[in-house]
Enzyme design. Sequence first.
Site, PDB file in Angstrom:
ATOM      1  N   LYS A 194      33.693  38.454  45.943  1.00  0.00           N
ATOM      2  CA  LYS A 194      33.591  39.594  45.023  1.00  0.00           C
ATOM      3  C   LYS A 194      32.128  40.016  44.865  1.00  0.00           C
ATOM      4  O   LYS A 194      31.801  41.202  44.905  1.00  0.00           O
ATOM      5  CB  LYS A 194      34.202  39.234  43.662  1.00  0.00           C
ATOM      6  CG  LYS A 194      35.721  39.088  43.719  1.00  0.00           C
ATOM      7  CD  LYS A 194      36.312  38.506  42.425  1.00  0.00           C
ATOM      8  CE  LYS A 194      37.796  38.194  42.620  1.00  0.00           C
ATOM      9  NZ  LYS A 194      38.437  37.590  41.445  1.00  0.00           N
ATOM     10  N   GLN A 248      36.680  34.653  36.051  1.00  0.00           N
ATOM     11  CA  GLN A 248      37.558  34.099  37.089  1.00  0.00           C
ATOM     12  C   GLN A 248      38.502  33.057  36.490  1.00  0.00           C
ATOM     13  O   GLN A 248      38.070  32.164  35.758  1.00  0.00           O
ATOM     14  CB  GLN A 248      36.703  33.490  38.215  1.00  0.00           C
ATOM     15  CG  GLN A 248      37.490  33.031  39.426  1.00  0.00           C
ATOM     16  CD  GLN A 248      38.142  34.171  40.208  1.00  0.00           C
ATOM     17  OE1 GLN A 248      37.691  35.304  40.186  1.00  0.00           O
ATOM     18  NE2 GLN A 248      39.233  33.878  40.884  1.00  0.00           N
ATOM     19  N   ASP A 276      39.734  43.708  35.543  1.00  0.00           N
ATOM     20  CA  ASP A 276      40.830  42.897  36.078  1.00  0.00           C
ATOM     21  C   ASP A 276      42.186  43.446  35.604  1.00  0.00           C
ATOM     22  O   ASP A 276      43.225  43.116  36.181  1.00  0.00           O
ATOM     23  CB  ASP A 276      40.700  41.455  35.558  1.00  0.00           C
ATOM     24  CG  ASP A 276      40.247  40.478  36.628  1.00  0.00           C
ATOM     25  OD1 ASP A 276      40.546  40.716  37.808  1.00  0.00           O
ATOM     26  OD2 ASP A 276      39.604  39.476  36.262  1.00  0.00           O
TER      27      ASP A 276
HETATM   28  N1  GUN Z   1      42.264  34.096  39.761  1.00  0.00           N
HETATM   29  C1  GUN Z   1      43.114  34.370  40.762  1.00  0.00           C
HETATM   30  N2  GUN Z   1      43.198  35.700  40.964  1.00  0.00           N
HETATM   31  C2  GUN Z   1      42.374  36.274  40.051  1.00  0.00           C
HETATM   32  C3  GUN Z   1      42.017  37.623  39.778  1.00  0.00           C
HETATM   33  O1  GUN Z   1      42.502  38.571  40.386  1.00  0.00           O
HETATM   34  N3  GUN Z   1      41.121  37.793  38.767  1.00  0.00           N
HETATM   35  C4  GUN Z   1      40.600  36.758  38.058  1.00  0.00           C
HETATM   36  N4  GUN Z   1      39.745  37.036  37.081  1.00  0.00           N
HETATM   37  N5  GUN Z   1      40.913  35.497  38.298  1.00  0.00           N
HETATM   38  C5  GUN Z   1      41.787  35.261  39.291  1.00  0.00           C
END
Ligand code: GUN
Length: 298
Positions: free
Chosen positions: A54, A98, A121
């Site tokens: 990311k 995350q 998100d």
């Molecule tokens: N953990 C697994 N997928 C995601 C996601 O799309 N966003 C976040 N913040 N954590 C995750």
Amino acid sequence: MSARIIDGAALSKAILEELRTEVAEMKQRSGKVPGLVTILVGENPASVSYVARKVRTASSLGFHEVQDSRGADITEEELLALIRAYNADPEIHGILVQLPLPRHIDEHRVLLAIDPDKDVDGFHPVNLGRLLIGGEAVTFLPCTPAGIQELLVRSGVELNGAEVVVVGRSNIVGKPLAVMLGQKGAGANATVTLTHTGTKDLAAHCRRADVLIAAAGVPGLIRPDWIKPGAAVIDVGVNRVGFNEKTGRAILAGDVDFAEACKVAGLITPVPGGVGPMTIAMLMKNTVRSAWKHLRGI
Ligand code: GUN
């Protein structure tokens, strides 16, 4: 029959190119660029690798990118204070924490603390409520469901009136995706069945699907004889089934037996290289959208 493989990496690249142009235009017009903070707590190997991707992507688009990594011993109150500081930071338009978080931290409280207008998100209850209402109410769609919808639309899959079966009812993928594909409108208007661990005769539901979306997190769950010939199969599973000593990387497998499913499906996404890159592209799209909204004061 041999299925057409949907190349999520190539589609996401095209979306990122569109965003790169938009970021350059924003910078020229306002002197500002989208700001994204990615907060990582602890050292879960999968999370470390997701966050690194990311961060790399955000930087490549010219974002103001802040990677804020904290030890697994951070207290809930400290994490909440950190989020409040980013909520107040005018250079930050998107906040991503995350998941999963260490057990001593209440994930729900953390997600609630994020300003819904910086929740790129799309996990905040306010944004999930807006998603449920649909149409103009929607601010940020959760990234994986949005990526799947975009994959289907850009691959020419007809969703209007289609039988869609979603396997898995997580808050991140299954539940929001089922709502999104069932909304009235373009790229949706499907008849959606949301299946889960309590579903009786899962195979029978899957066999009816024109579009089958596997998001259960169980490697190889979807057998080839569960797939309707010609169906579009979207594999959201990212299951770590081993470790490759030579490459130093995890060996990944989806929820679908890919090699066998290719003989039956009309279209299919690989793992990796299918849904994963689209999720990241949608995160970037949400952050650009958020930056425009903040710049325009809406
Ligand atoms: N953990 C697994 N997928 C995601 C996601 O799309 N966003 C976040 N913040 N954590 C995750």
